[in-house]
Design an enzyme around this catalytic site. Structure first.
Site: not given
Length: 510
Positions: A55, A82, A168, A222-227
């Site tokens: 953080g 960290c 990290h 939207s036609g993108g991968v996510d949607s």
């Protein structure tokens, strides 16, 4: 959920979800939980282990995030990273102070005997990013690593199963960092490795059905991968109770609007409505140069258009969005810094009367979304499509947006993607696209002076989008793309290639 769970306590670092991703990669389910979560919520997960993240704060700051001290009384292993290490020391009676020598980036480290460091080279390299450090260990703890600038780079109380590292392990720059996490999960927490994406599919479908029941669901496509994956997951869960609205804001890739309608409405039978709002978006973006203003305008217009179309559909109970975790964390999560806002991140739009928002992909990285898409039976040509930002080409056109500039970029981007595909690089490069810069320069074409735009090509390799490196594309491929762009696209006389990693840059230019 029947599988074992690691709870990752979020203290506001930019790469906290990366810890979750690394744990899941090791076939152990993990969830990110806010540092101010009550102990009963943490206990309800019945975790096999807990990880404290990094953080940006100092443990001495007035608004520094804290965690319930009862977390150490749950009887499960704890790993502090960290800031999480410093907080562990601070809460258990150790001494934290400003480091005599701050360390940022790759740092030589010496590991000592510890279950965390079994099987790795004792002389090693880690990734540091700290101003404070632990100067005195809490009672009962021993040092297990040190660097030139940090005398206690790791410590542990093996009896209480509390471990901490100043560096990290979740980032690729820490050599053997993944082995350290594996040792914590399997040697300390005794994980069974019982989680995989097919579990997520079944759980999400069951959870959506339980939530929605007979309610009506609306999804922005939207036609993108996510949607695409979000809509397909909802379609699997609720069938014809789902209506998808495709808002064409005029900032899509070349021929993309037609492709979206063909794949999802014509071939998959989804209830998909197309709205051409390109004139409205272009009008509202006229003269706007600031990228954050562009995003805000597009977000507002999207909500307005979506709201109007939702009213035409009739009573709708739920709104689905394809928000994924990199969107969330870059828009600011808890005490995390805001890098850039994303139009599909946030609460329920107040202008639309929905009961609740559903974001089934909110906890997933892009590679997990692709894995989920394949598990849902989507074809590779959809699942492996290029990531594309919600604001579309608006954030790939530097400066003012005009119809002419959109056409220039669509053509240049199409050529670049064709050349990458022709070279067989489309599966090995994580993301590749063109950017229309706001720079014009002198050129010579046909023995005549030109003063035209510069196209920047961007291609990166990545796993999850949180970090990325520029792709080492063969020279002949870049040469072919450059030659075609300057010869086939009007108003372009120069092509450059972006060789900047993330960080310090983001993948998108705006």
């Amino acid at each position: 959920m029947n599988h074992q769970t690691i709870v990752v306590i979020d203290f506001g670092g930019q790469y906290n979800q990366l810890i979750v991703r690394r744990v899941r990669n090791l076939n152990v389910y993990a969830e990110l939980v806010s540092a101010d979560a009550p102990i009963d919520k943490i206990r309800a997960y019945n975790p096999i282990g807990i990880i404290f993240t990094g953080g940006p704060q100092s443990v001495f700051a007035d608004d520094a995030p804290k965690v319930s001290p009862d977390v150490f009384k749950l009887g499960v292993p704890v790993l502090g990273i960290c800031y999480g290490m410093q907080l562990t020391a601070h809460m258990l009676g150790g001494i934290v102070d400003h480091a005599d020598r701050r360390e940022y980036g790759k740092t030589d480290i010496k590991y000592e005997d510890s279950i965390l460091f079994n099987g790795i080279d004792k002389d090693n390299v880690c990734w540091m990013s700290h101003t404070d450090c632990v100067k005195g260990l809490p009672q009962g703890f021993k040092r297990t690593a040190y660097t030139a600038g940090c005398e206690n780079a790791a410590f542990e109380d093996n009896k209480r199963r509390i471990y901490a590292v100043q560096f990290h392990p979740e980032v690729v720059h820490t050599i053997d960092g993944n082995k350290i996490l594996r040792n914590f999960l399997y040697s300390v927490c005794k994980a069974k490795g019982d989680w995989q994406m097919t579990d997520f599919v079944g759980e999400q479908i069951a959870a959506i059905r339980n939530e929605v029941k007979d309610g009506k669901v609306l999804c922005g496509m939207s036609g993108g991968v996510d949607s695409a994956v979000a809509a397909t997951l909802l379609h699997k869960a609720v069938g014809d109770n789902l209506t998808c609205i495709f808002v064409d804001h005029g900032l899509l890739r070349k021929n993309e609007a037609q492709e979206v309608m063909r794949v999802f409405r014509d071939e998959r039978g989804m209830n998909l409505i197309k709205v051409d709002a390109s004139r409205q978006f272009l009008h509202d973006l006229s003269g706007v140069r600031d990228p954050e203003r562009k995003r805000k305008i597009i977000g507002k217009d999207f909500i307005d258009v979506f709201g109007e179309e939702a009213k035409k559909v009739g009573k709708v109970d739920y709104l689905v969005q394809g928000t994924i975790y990199p969107d969330v964390i870059e828009s600011g999560l808890g005490k995390s810094a805001v890098i850039k806002s994303h139009h599909n991140v946030g609460g329920l739009p107040s202008v639309v009367d929905f009961k609740k928002i559903i974001e089934p992909l909110r906890s997933l990285f892009k590679d997990e979304v692709r894995e989920l898409g394949l598990a849902l039976g989507l074809p590779e040509e959809i699942v492996l499509r290029q990531p594309f930002p919600g604001p579309g080409l608006a954030v790939r056109i530097i400066g003012n947006i005009t119809k002419k500039k959109i056409n220039i970029l669509q053509d240049a981007d199409c050529i670049f993607r064709e050349e990458i595909s022709k070279a067989g690089l489309n599966k090995s490069i994580w993301q590749y696209f063109a950017v229309l810069t706001d720079m014009r320069s002198v050129g010579v074409m046909g023995d005549e002076r030109t003063y035209d735009y510069t196209i920047a090509l961007r291609a990166v390799t990545s796993v999850d989008g949180m970090t990325a490196d520029w792709a080492d594309i063969p020279r002949d491929v870049l040469a072919s793309a450059s030659s075609r762009i300057v010869n086939e696209v009007k108003c372009v006389n120069r092509v450059v290639y972006d060789i900047t990693a993330k960080p310090p840059a983001t993948i998108e230019w705006e």
